[in-house]
Design a protein around this motif. Structure first.
Motif, PDB file in Angstrom:
ATOM      1  N   ASN A  39      70.613 101.605   2.986  1.00 30.81           N
ATOM      2  CA  ASN A  39      71.825 100.999   2.438  1.00 30.81           C
ATOM      3  C   ASN A  39      72.275  99.737   3.166  1.00 30.81           C
ATOM      4  O   ASN A  39      73.366  99.217   2.906  1.00 30.81           O
ATOM      5  CB  ASN A  39      72.965 102.020   2.317  1.00 30.81           C
ATOM      6  N   ARG A  42      75.182 101.014   8.643  1.00 28.89           N
ATOM      7  CA  ARG A  42      75.441 102.374   9.133  1.00 28.89           C
ATOM      8  C   ARG A  42      76.666 102.902   8.387  1.00 28.89           C
ATOM      9  O   ARG A  42      77.734 103.127   8.968  1.00 28.89           O
ATOM     10  CB  ARG A  42      75.646 102.340  10.646  1.00 28.89           C
ATOM     11  N   LEU A  43      76.485 103.140   7.107  1.00 29.17           N
ATOM     12  CA  LEU A  43      77.610 103.397   6.215  1.00 29.17           C
ATOM     13  C   LEU A  43      77.815 104.884   5.958  1.00 29.17           C
ATOM     14  O   LEU A  43      76.853 105.649   5.824  1.00 29.17           O
ATOM     15  CB  LEU A  43      77.398 102.688   4.873  1.00 29.17           C
ATOM     16  N   SER A  44      79.082 105.273   5.843  1.00 34.23           N
ATOM     17  CA  SER A  44      79.436 106.611   5.387  1.00 34.23           C
ATOM     18  C   SER A  44      79.330 106.650   3.867  1.00 34.23           C
ATOM     19  O   SER A  44      79.129 105.631   3.203  1.00 34.23           O
ATOM     20  CB  SER A  44      80.865 106.941   5.809  1.00 34.23           C
ATOM     21  N   HIS A  45      79.506 107.837   3.296  1.00 37.42           N
ATOM     22  CA  HIS A  45      79.529 107.941   1.838  1.00 37.42           C
ATOM     23  C   HIS A  45      80.654 107.080   1.255  1.00 37.42           C
ATOM     24  O   HIS A  45      80.451 106.387   0.247  1.00 37.42           O
ATOM     25  CB  HIS A  45      79.707 109.396   1.414  1.00 37.42           C
ATOM     26  N   GLN A  46      81.816 107.136   1.885  1.00 41.11           N
ATOM     27  CA  GLN A  46      82.936 106.326   1.404  1.00 41.11           C
ATOM     28  C   GLN A  46      82.638 104.839   1.587  1.00 41.11           C
ATOM     29  O   GLN A  46      83.002 104.015   0.745  1.00 41.11           O
ATOM     30  CB  GLN A  46      84.220 106.699   2.144  1.00 41.11           C
ATOM     31  N   GLY A  47      81.958 104.509   2.684  1.00 41.74           N
ATOM     32  CA  GLY A  47      81.609 103.111   2.922  1.00 41.74           C
ATOM     33  C   GLY A  47      80.699 102.556   1.835  1.00 41.74           C
ATOM     34  O   GLY A  47      80.852 101.405   1.403  1.00 41.74           O
ATOM     35  N   ASP A  50      82.855 101.970  -1.172  1.00 37.26           N
ATOM     36  CA  ASP A  50      83.682 100.772  -1.004  1.00 37.26           C
ATOM     37  C   ASP A  50      82.895  99.498  -1.301  1.00 37.26           C
ATOM     38  O   ASP A  50      83.426  98.551  -1.891  1.00 37.26           O
ATOM     39  CB  ASP A  50      84.257 100.727   0.415  1.00 37.26           C
ATOM     40  N   VAL A  51      81.620  99.449  -0.882  1.00 42.47           N
ATOM     41  CA  VAL A  51      80.774  98.291  -1.180  1.00 42.47           C
ATOM     42  C   VAL A  51      80.594  98.159  -2.685  1.00 42.47           C
ATOM     43  O   VAL A  51      80.708  97.068  -3.257  1.00 42.47           O
ATOM     44  CB  VAL A  51      79.413  98.414  -0.476  1.00 42.47           C
ATOM     45  N   ASP A  64      73.778 110.326   4.478  1.00 38.84           N
ATOM     46  CA  ASP A  64      74.362 109.612   5.614  1.00 38.84           C
ATOM     47  C   ASP A  64      73.603 109.896   6.903  1.00 38.84           C
ATOM     48  O   ASP A  64      72.565 110.577   6.903  1.00 38.84           O
ATOM     49  CB  ASP A  64      75.857 109.912   5.737  1.00 38.84           C
ATOM     50  N   ALA A  97      71.444 105.968   4.985  1.00 38.43           N
ATOM     51  CA  ALA A  97      72.152 105.216   6.020  1.00 38.43           C
ATOM     52  C   ALA A  97      71.170 104.757   7.090  1.00 38.43           C
ATOM     53  O   ALA A  97      70.225 105.468   7.426  1.00 38.43           O
ATOM     54  CB  ALA A  97      73.241 106.073   6.645  1.00 38.43           C
TER      55      ALA A  97
END
Length: 262
Positions: A39, A42-47, A50-51, A64, A97
């Protein structure tokens, strides 16, 4: 609320939240492959969500850094993921992630192993084919990109093996042989309800050499098929002839496959 897949582990449900962005095409297609991505952070599910709220993109799943799964698009629907219309129609996309960023774009073992496990479930429950090099892809299979990154390229064989192991698990245990096939001597050993390491090794070796699976009636995959006709077919493929291809397990067969005799 739109339901997630009936996976045997928790799946965070972000389907309706992504749908609200308009970055999903709600048209169903027959799925024939799974595509893995990184992705890009180093993104969370919410991150990830948001993208995608500002960027017109989507994928079916994200795994993740800890290996947990979230779903954003229904599995049979089109996701804006691979940069190729046919790929978006026919493939189920899983984002992963990153543990580190450019140039290596590493992915943790927890992330890629859980992604491979999810892929195995999708092949077993949605696609109906065993994972292979011809249906388990990285993003760069479809378009000009380095995704899923050089680290994932190096470990593709491990990822595929993990997906195949998961597929075998989700297809269920211990097939029941047809009643009109006589079991070979020693079949009770191979049909203990557990995966036979010898039959599994035989299967992997034959598949690696481009041979067809000799599964008889049981559609047994890496399970011991439990009948002499299947075992004899394996022996023929290994080069045994005449009385030596008798459908009975023996030391010569194991030695030829370079697996332990038990």
């Amino acid at each position: 609320m739109t339901a997630t897949i009936a996976y045997d582990r928790q799946v965070s449900n972000l389907i309706d939240k992504l749908s609200a962005t308009g970055h999903v095409t709600h048209k169903s297609y027959k799925k024939t492959s799974v595509t893995l991505h990184h992705n890009g952070g180093r993104l969370s599910h919410q991150g990830v969500l948001d993208v995608w709220k500002t960027r017109p993109a989507s994928a079916h799943f994200d795994v993740d850094a800890a290996g947990s799964v979230a779903q954003y698009v229904k599995v049979n629907e089109y996701a804006w993921a691979v940069g190729n219309m046919a790929g978006n129609q026919r493939s189920i996309s899983i984002e992963m992630a990153n543990a580190t960023l450019a140039p290596t774009w590493t992915v943790t073992e927890a992330t890629w192993k859980n992604s491979a496990r999810l892929a195995g479930w999708l092949f077993a429950k949605v696609i109906g084919e065993r994972p292979s090099k011809s249906n388990l892809f990285y993003h760069h299979h479809w378009s000009s990109t380095a995704c899923a990154g050089p680290h994932m390229d190096r470990i593709y064989a491990k990822v595929l093996a993990a997906a195949q192991e998961a597929y075998d698990h989700f297809k269920g245990s211990h097939p029941v042989p047809r009643s009109d096939i006589e079991p070979f001597p020693g079949a009770s050993f191979f049909h203990t309800g557990k995966k036979s390491p010898i039959i599994a090794a035989m299967h992997r070796r034959l598949v690696a050499e481009g041979c067809k699976r000799y599964q008889s009636s049981a559609n047994a995959d890496v399970w011991g098929p439990g009948d002499a006709k299947s075992y004899a077919a394996w022996q023929h493929k290994l080069g045994f002839e005449g009385a030596d291809a008798n459908g009975i397990p023996g030391k010569t067969s194991w030695d030829k496959l370079h697996v332990p005799n038990v």
